[in-house]
Design an enzyme around this catalytic site. Structure first.
Site, short mmCIF file in Angstrom:
data_model
loop_
_atom_site.label_atom_id
_atom_site.label_comp_id
_atom_site.label_asym_id
_atom_site.label_seq_id
_atom_site.Cartn_x
_atom_site.Cartn_y
_atom_site.Cartn_z
N THR A 201 0.82 -1.21 0.00
CA THR A 201 0.00 0.00 0.00
C THR A 201 0.85 1.26 0.00
O THR A 201 2.01 1.24 0.45
CB THR A 201 -0.90 0.02 1.26
OG1 THR A 201 -1.83 1.08 1.17
CG2 THR A 201 -0.09 0.18 2.54
N VAL A 212 3.39 4.72 9.96
CA VAL A 212 3.37 3.35 9.49
C VAL A 212 1.99 2.77 9.76
O VAL A 212 1.49 2.85 10.89
CB VAL A 212 4.46 2.51 10.21
CG1 VAL A 212 4.34 1.04 9.83
CG2 VAL A 212 5.85 3.05 9.86
N GLY A 213 1.37 2.21 8.72
CA GLY A 213 0.03 1.63 8.90
C GLY A 213 0.11 0.18 9.34
O GLY A 213 1.15 -0.32 9.76
N ASP A 214 -1.02 -0.51 9.20
CA ASP A 214 -1.08 -1.92 9.59
C ASP A 214 -0.43 -2.84 8.55
O ASP A 214 0.06 -3.92 8.89
CB ASP A 214 -2.55 -2.35 9.76
CG ASP A 214 -3.33 -2.19 8.47
OD1 ASP A 214 -3.21 -1.12 7.82
OD2 ASP A 214 -4.06 -3.12 8.08
N THR A 234 -7.62 -4.49 4.90
CA THR A 234 -7.57 -3.19 4.22
C THR A 234 -8.51 -2.23 4.94
O THR A 234 -9.55 -2.64 5.45
CB THR A 234 -7.95 -3.33 2.73
OG1 THR A 234 -7.98 -2.03 2.12
CG2 THR A 234 -9.30 -3.98 2.53
N GLY A 235 -8.12 -0.97 4.98
CA GLY A 235 -8.93 0.02 5.67
C GLY A 235 -8.08 0.93 6.53
O GLY A 235 -6.92 1.20 6.19
N GLY A 237 -5.70 1.69 8.92
CA GLY A 237 -4.63 0.98 9.62
C GLY A 237 -4.37 1.48 11.02
O GLY A 237 -3.87 0.74 11.87
C1 SD4 Z 1 -3.15 1.89 5.91
N1 SD4 Z 1 -4.48 -0.09 5.78
O1 SD4 Z 1 -2.07 2.36 5.59
C2 SD4 Z 1 -3.77 0.87 4.98
C3 SD4 Z 1 -4.62 1.60 3.98
C4 SD4 Z 1 -5.64 0.74 3.33
O2 SD4 Z 1 -7.53 0.49 2.10
O3 SD4 Z 1 -5.76 -0.42 3.51
N2 SD4 Z 1 -6.54 1.24 2.60
O4 SD4 Z 1 -3.77 2.23 6.91
#
Ligand code: SD4
Length: 323
Positions: A201, A212-214, A234-235, A237
């Site tokens: 991503t 830093v995301g998930d 996804t979403g 994070g």
């Molecule tokens: C984030 N989870 O960096 C990721 C972004 C993502 O659909 O999944 N978007 O938080």
């Protein structure tokens, strides 16, 4: 609906979705062929590529990596790799991870800049080092040392979007307000009990530099264990990291739940622990080591379309929604 009713409702809906996704599932479990499951519309060409690579004799890890390279390379996918929307300073920072369910090991990169294919750098971390996660400048230098070429990842379109965002006096920032998305998560099996999870991503557009995301965190954006199965997410994070989504789903599966029920159970747990999370952007996918699949979204405002490749058929399906 009280929570007990809601739970049985979820079970029923989840059960129905599992049926909808096919006799397919039952057949695959019998036929034992490879299965690829990915997030969003861009997951479909990614799955197709993964299946092609796998059929050519490559490993499941190769298949997942090459599959994820497809949206990474596509400038029209503005949430992954090249053309991904940048952070608030206009720099594209990429996160990715890949986990091998046999070795129970992952490779991951976070806040990687100027390298188009973070999933491939993550794979190099897995294969060529004893480390699991590399970040920032070190990850960039590691990529150069392992043969990757530095590139400008902003496209004319992503630059234009960033300039438009910058120009808005009332623009949303991540200084305690948020939103916008769409990562690729992919899980797959070789049909013989081996599973892999991968995720890549550009993270949340306009994020604060260094965030830093998930996605690159083992247990959050990816988790894979050949004894059970694999999951990805996804979403939002920043929300999901606090629930270690992928490992939690795999643990639910280890206790006997189907991938579909495990996805729903994780979302229910997130919602039950704080009702505000019902409005959160949380979508998950999972696969068992037998090839059964699951996918679920927290709410209809951010409903996951997921791509499923099985028995030579490539489909785009709507996930179950909890709220
Ligand atoms: C984030 N989870 O960096 C990721 C972004 C993502 O659909 O999944 N978007 O938080």
């Amino acid at each position: 609906m009280d929570s007990v009713d809601r739970r049985s409702f979820i079970k029923t809906v989840a059960g129905a979705a599992a049926l909808a996704a096919g006799d397919f599932d039952a057949r695959a479990a019998e036929s034992g062929g490879p299965v690829f499951l990915s997030t969003w519309e861009h997951g479909k060409p990614a799955n197709d590529r993964a299946a092609e690579v796998f059929k050519s004799g490559a490993s499941l890890l190769d298949a997942i990596e090459k599959g994820i390279n497809v949206p990474e390379n596509d400038p029209n996918v503005m949430s992954v790799g090249y053309g991904g929307l940048p952070n608030e300073e206009g720099m594209v920072e990429l996160d990715a991870a890949i986990m091998d369910g046999t070795r129970h090991r992952a490779g991951a990169v976070a806040s990687l800049h100027n390298i188009k294919n973070p999933i491939s750098v993550a794979r190099q971390v897995l294969e060529k080092t004893k480390h699991t996660t590399m970040a920032g400048e070190g990850a960039f230098r590691f990529a150069l040392r392992t043969g990757f070429k530095p590139e400008q990842l902003l496209t004319p379109e992503s630059l234009k979007r960033w300039l438009e965002w910058k120009a808005k006096p009332e623009r949303e920032t991540f200084w305690l307000s948020a939103s916008n998305h769409d990562t690729i998560g992919m899980v797959g099996t070789d049909g013989r009990g081996h599973v892999v999870s991968g995720c890549s991503t550009s993270g949340l557009a306009w994020k604060i530099p260094g965030r830093v995301g998930d996605s690159p965190l083992v247990g959050c954006g990816v988790y894979a264990d050949d004894n059970v199965g694999a999951a990805s997410a996804t979403g939002d994070g920043d929300l999901m990291t606090n629930y270690c989504t992928s490992i939690s789903i795999v643990h639910y599966m280890a206790r006997g739940m189907s991938p579909q029920d495990a996805c729903a159970a994780l979302l229910q747990h997130v919602a039950d622990s704080d009702p505000a999370n019902r409005a959160g952007f949380v979508c998950v996918i999972a696969i068992s080591n037998k090839g059964e699949v699951g996918a679920a979204s927290m709410n209809s405002k951010f409903r996951l379309k997921y791509a499923l490749w099985r028995d030579g058929q490539s489909q785009l399906l709507d996930s179950v929604v909890l709220y």
